[in-house]
Design an enzyme around this catalytic site. Structure first.
Site, PDB file in Angstrom:
ATOM      1  N   ARG A   1      -3.725 -10.199   4.745  1.00 40.06           N
ATOM      2  CA  ARG A   1      -3.271 -10.318   3.257  1.00 40.06           C
ATOM      3  C   ARG A   1      -2.426 -10.011   2.457  1.00 40.06           C
ATOM      4  O   ARG A   1      -1.997  -8.601   2.522  1.00 40.06           O
ATOM      5  CB  ARG A   1      -5.195  -9.531   2.476  1.00 40.06           C
ATOM      6  CG  ARG A   1      -5.426  -9.766   1.261  1.00 40.06           C
ATOM      7  CD  ARG A   1      -7.014  -9.367   1.237  1.00 40.06           C
ATOM      8  NE  ARG A   1      -7.134  -8.706  -0.166  1.00 40.06           N
ATOM      9  CZ  ARG A   1      -7.959  -8.214  -1.329  1.00 40.06           C
ATOM     10  NH1 ARG A   1      -5.946  -6.912  -0.639  1.00 40.06           N
ATOM     11  NH2 ARG A   1      -7.875  -8.109  -1.934  1.00 40.06           N
TER      12      ARG A   1
ATOM     13  N   LYS B   1       0.858  -1.145   0.072  1.00 33.41           N
ATOM     14  CA  LYS B   1      -0.088   0.049   0.360  1.00 33.41           C
ATOM     15  C   LYS B   1       0.772   1.070  -0.151  1.00 33.41           C
ATOM     16  O   LYS B   1       1.498   1.309   0.246  1.00 33.41           O
ATOM     17  CB  LYS B   1      -0.690  -0.258   1.211  1.00 33.41           C
ATOM     18  CG  LYS B   1      -1.856  -1.443   0.998  1.00 33.41           C
ATOM     19  CD  LYS B   1      -3.424  -1.261   2.216  1.00 33.41           C
ATOM     20  CE  LYS B   1      -4.175  -1.940   1.601  1.00 33.41           C
ATOM     21  NZ  LYS B   1      -5.409  -1.978   2.051  1.00 33.41           N
TER      22      LYS B   1
END
Length: 289
Positions: free
Chosen positions: A246, A206
């Site tokens: 994840r 991210k």
């Protein structure tokens, strides 16, 4: 629990377009499983900030053949969707888990689908769709606010008849969150674990990791070069009590978690723990997590 990401989209922030072809998608799902993924998370709609939505028919056309093939191969699969119609179609094709980035808010029929299927349901913290999420990143105390809002999502799921042992929560890093919010959620993750439900943590590649690792000119680290940071944040999350992570690159995380387990699975110290009652009023014990 390691959830491997398989985006069958043309526009996901990290790997959009790489697995849009059925054979490529299935082959990658097989590789993720071989690398150590407990679940392969298949998504047919990008949820990156600013992304446009696709219709349900397009989403189903993207994910259904992939899930059908992976399930037939004996690979456990989750569906990354906020639409009840999509979830219902792929659960019938063999999907095991619904990973709902909207926490049930985007489609009020999702609770019925999950309840009737009896499958696990990941309720992520969410405040709005991709086009508007940047304007919704306002909190008095991001951890307290996320905890309270997740508690309400859990209460609504329970009221709809979803079994408590089918519920998983996710703080939703990057979804209506700034980089500072993401780091605060990571640092105080035990306060969210104390909700009393398994917690899924998703930091993989991210942008807040890219900004942390920016070069001397301030250019964020490219997406594909954020794996070490992803592994570090994922292992720290598990050490703080997360049930699962994840990730895009399963092998590195699975290897790091193997090392963590071999050392006895040490937990992070928890100075200033916030008590043992959840936002929904349920007493939290070690056995409930």
């Amino acid at each position: 629990m390691v959830m491997g990401v398989l985006n069958v989209t043309p526009d996901s922030f990290s790997d959009g377009g790489r697995y849009a072809d059925l054979d490529a998608a299935v082959a990658h799902g097989v590789r993720l499983r071989a690398a150590g993924a407990d679940l392969v998370d298949v998504g047919g709609e990008s949820t990156r900030p600013g992304a446009d939505r696709v219709d349900a028919d397009t989403e189903i056309a993207r994910v259904l053949p992939v899930i059908r093939e992976l399930s037939a191969a004996g690979i456990p699969v989750s569906i990354d969707t906020s639409r009840a119609r999509v979830a219902e179609a792929v659960l019938a094709a063999g999907a095991d888990v619904v990973n709902d980035v909207s926490g049930g808010l985007a489609d009020p029929d999702m609770a019925r689908v999950v309840r009737d299927a009896g499958c696990p349901w990941v309720l992520m913290h969410w405040r709005g769709h991709s086009r508007e999420m940047r304007d919704l990143a306002r909190y008095a105390d991001v951890v307290a606010d996320v905890r309270a809002e997740l508690g309400r999502r859990v209460d609504e799921a329970l009221a709809a008849g979803v079994a408590a042992d089918r519920i998983i929560v996710d703080p939703g890093l990057g979804f209506a969150k700034t980089a500072a919010h993401n780091w605060e959620l990571s640092a105080r993750l035990p306060e969210l674990v104390d909700l009393g439900f398994p917690l899924l943590f998703g930091s993989s590649r991210k942008s807040y990791l890219g900004r942390l690792l920016a070069d001397a000119d301030g250019n964020p680290r490219p997406t594909a070069q954020r794996e070490a940071a992803t592994v570090a944040t994922s292992v720290l999350a598990v050490a703080a009590g997360a049930w699962g992570v994840r990730v895009h690159d399963v092998r590195g995380t699975a290897d790091a978690l193997a090392v963590w387990r071999a050392t006895g699975g040490p937990r992070l110290a928890r100075p200033g723990a916030q008590g043992d009652r959840s936002a929904t009023g349920r007493h939290t014990t070690e056995g409930e997590r």
